[in-house]
Design an enzyme around this catalytic site. Structure first.
Site, PDB file in Angstrom:
ATOM      1  CD  GLN A   1      -3.254   0.530   0.421  1.00 34.24           C
ATOM      2  OE1 GLN A   1      -3.371  -0.601  -0.028  1.00 34.24           O
ATOM      3  NE2 GLN A   1      -4.137   1.486   0.180  1.00 34.24           N
TER       4      GLN A   1
ATOM      5  CE  LYS B   1      -4.466 -12.574 -18.923  1.00 30.27           C
ATOM      6  NZ  LYS B   1      -5.584 -12.140 -18.076  1.00 30.27           N
TER       7      LYS B   1
ATOM      8  CG  ASP C   1       4.953 -12.915  -8.190  1.00 27.87           C
ATOM      9  OD1 ASP C   1       5.634 -11.873  -8.246  1.00 27.87           O
ATOM     10  OD2 ASP C   1       3.734 -12.931  -8.420  1.00 27.87           O
TER      11      ASP C   1
END
Lengths: 283, 283, 283, 283
Positions: free
Chosen positions: D91, D185, D211
């Site tokens: 955040q 994509k 990741d």
């Protein structure tokens, strides 16, 4: 003997005062590994224990099982369990495939430690079927009339939907005067929606919106805003179970509520009256 | 603008009403990974935000830092932080080697997000030194006179130790009449101990035991028991911060307390009066 | 079908792989009011569900009741509940008057949702009596031999007390060689205390201290320190249930442990081997 | 001196072993009112303390502030704070008006108690700007090559998006061979979507999806499913921070992951290698 759960200590004391039964000395401890232990000092001659515990958290559920077991272990013959607020009570059926009936899951667990259960104003009456022992319901909404200001102007007791209208009636009856209605949406055509009660019905009147639970306060604050638009004099909220999750309180305040009144089934700062007298009758 | 923490929503609303500043719309959310987010709807013209948040839990500490940051991020110029109850405030020094001064640790953190801090009746006045920004103290004990019954018999306002006697004086002064004293142990010889106030001083009188915090209630319930032994008429408890941890409430009730009165620095069912007027003066 | 509780997802997967039964899709959600919901995607032809859930927290207890109910609600005929670690299992009797038998309290609750229970190495074997349904015990300590280094020097498998010596034997037998002993204190006179095994027994040897649970690690770290004093070569800890509460891990490390090996009954970073093969046999 | 937070005890021990600095004796306690206290035994000659604490919970945030304060209070001159996993780190900006920059809020708080901060593979590099003290980043992804099986078939190291491709490269480089690619994509027309790497690229190969964090596992499990459709031989997951919230582990397992490897920035059962060597270089 009245045995309070940690979340229901004020109600436990009120119930002890109301019934004349002694309030048990309890200890709520927590071990280094995170496990808890609730223990009870049980007099030798105690033959009945009334365990009073709102199960508002998962910890409260486990604590309740411990309190029930502690009094049994100490030789108490009859154990009555009062759930002033029953956690998971609104999940009394599977709304989607694969979901548990959580109310049944916890009700069965609670049933193993008690001879009898007493609920206060459950959200759905059918939740009593979830228990494996006799389960009685106490209706306490009428208690909410007590803290209401005496001189309400032409009062209207309003429930947010048709299902809760009996609660509004209970409060009105106990208050002694006023009308009862509920919010209803009628869709006429396309986008035209009529919500009753209409403008005329609320203008200048003091309105008490009555419900069993205020959870996140979204529905309730919308109701208050509608009433404010329609020029109600003052809008009060009266609810049995003041769950008031997250920003519920602020939503109600911002919507313009005049005051919030609730019972001690959940002990909050809005608690203004005890359900102990109603419970004492049932015990 | 008044920005309430999730544990201080009632006080936030009271403070908004008292000061005429708007109550901010807030959201308290929780993500799947357990992290929380508190966000605030900030009007374009807001130039001051008063964040009001009792830090009774670790989650409330992190939430406070978020609320402070949210209003800064939205461009608010001045941020005032009101800690009606300051968590870790009693750990204002290291009692043993190796311990943290937890009050200082959290105070420094809080200082990074605010221009000014306001505390309500801290346990130790020196805790204000822990902050890196100006820190004012509001004395709110006098508010506790309001909910007390009007016709107390020859009232005695008693503090559990000499240090808290000024709190008792505040309540007495606001109540308008009555004496002030405190518990004191005098050891005469060997096992002979005299506790004042003596039997004569309390017999037949209504006694209000006044303290800043009631935590586990052990000291307070012992005081009540002593007063009961000495034939006090009725014993009331008045405290600013009703922490009421674990079985505190039940201990007080079993000791024979007549009623418990507290403020809304911690929002509990015993909350009977708001500190908002006292805070409004300081803001 | 294997249905994992949120704290036993790795074991659930391992058990699915071991048995060839499918691993169920589960969802663990949390509502704004703090209540949780665990739901399960149940295939139409599922006739048996094995719910695998370590009940290390109160939330996990309630979640287990929900998972059991969800599969029943979906029409599954047979529900087996595996408790790799049973929370409150060590409280299998009242150690003081007024205490609950917490193990019995939760066991009864769990029994309402299952046809059969399987426990892994309970602290006390008698805990199986607490259940109202058939309860089997799986002994998994032998699994701890797998992750141990192959070339231990003259290994000694040691239990912290006589009661746990069978665990040490299991590990030794599975390891294939080495001696078994346990700590024993013999008080000779006044302050003279002899602890066995003596200096000679451990000097220069690799020692594996074996226990069922490591909770706060106090006893275990003292044992390691004694062994270190007596010139053991290296000291390993092998335990079934790595509870490792509070500073347990740091205590063991500071005492000089070479490595810690545990199973996946509680999923921690010290988990080095799965109990799934042992469980598969019992299912 | 290495001072571990309660959630980073294994890493603390590993770092002590790696650096030769002593591992401090710590205590994590909890008071009846729910407040915690973390204290540290500080040797008289300690001039530097490295506090190592993953802030995965709100309690861990407050605990970190306490540990920092405890060592300062004991007279330690230099305090370095290692955040192996920084809670609220993602955040690092306000995604919607009114939101806090939570990363900044906690970073400022942490900065008050330390001279320097070290982060391990933050989700966004810019989070270092949130601190008021010097903040270094340690890249530890290459450590993930260690636990990978040695004989992977024509390995492909894949990141779920272009942003994380450098992590995949780090692991490949450390592994010593294999290709690197990322999911992408490309939308051709209407409903026709091409996802690279294509079928040919993965068929028959062992794929390691790399990741920084696996949180709820939704993205990661979708990636695994795509690779499975395209006939990859085996799919491994390698991540620095194994947050694994809710049903993440089960999702990955059901998607067909062969194994999951992670570091000890968050101590979980999938932790397979320590970042201590990388941290030791930075200290």
């Amino acid at each position: 003997m009245i045995v309070p759960g940690s979340e229901s200590q004020a109600l436990g004391a009120a119930l002890a005062a109301e019934t004349g039964e002694p309030l048990a000395a309890v200890r709520y401890e927590r071990f280094p590994d995170g496990e808890r232990m609730a223990s009870v000092e049980v007099p030798a001659d105690a033959d009945r224990a009334v365990v009073v515990a709102a199960t508002t958290t998962d910890a409260a559920h486990v604590e309740l099982l411990q309190l029930q077991d502690a009094v049994r272990e100490a030789g108490v013959e009859e154990v009555v369990t009062v759930l002033p607020y029953m956690g998971y009570g609104r999940q009394e059926r599977a709304f989607e495939p694969g979901q548990p009936v959580s109310a049944r899951a916890v009700a069965r667990a609670i049933s193993t430690g008690t001879d009898r259960v007493v609920l206060v104003d459950p959200h759905e009456a059918s939740v009593t079927d979830c228990f494996d022992v006799p389960c009685d319901v106490v209706r306490a909404a009428s208690r909410l009339a007590t803290p209401l200001p005496g001189g309400l102007t032409d009062p209207l007791f309003l429930s947010p939907d048709a299902g809760a209208v009996s609660l509004a009636e209970s409060v009105r009856d106990a208050y002694g005067r006023g009308a009862v209605d509920y919010f209803d949406k009628v869709r006429h055509s396309g986008t035209e929606v009529e919500i009753t009660p209409g403008d005329a019905a609320v203008e200048g009147r003091d309105v008490v919106v009555v419900d069993d639970i205020v959870a996140t306060g979204t529905t309730m604050s919308e109701s208050i805003a509608v009433l404010d638009d329609r020029a109600a004099a003052a809008v009060y909220v009266a609810c049995v179970h003041p769950l008031l999750a997250r920003a519920a309180r602020t939503k109600l305040e911002r919507a313009g509520v005049e005051a919030i009144y609730a019972t001690d089934t959940i002990e909050r700062d809005v608690t203004a009256v005890s359900v102990a007298p109603a419970l004492a009758d049932a015990l």
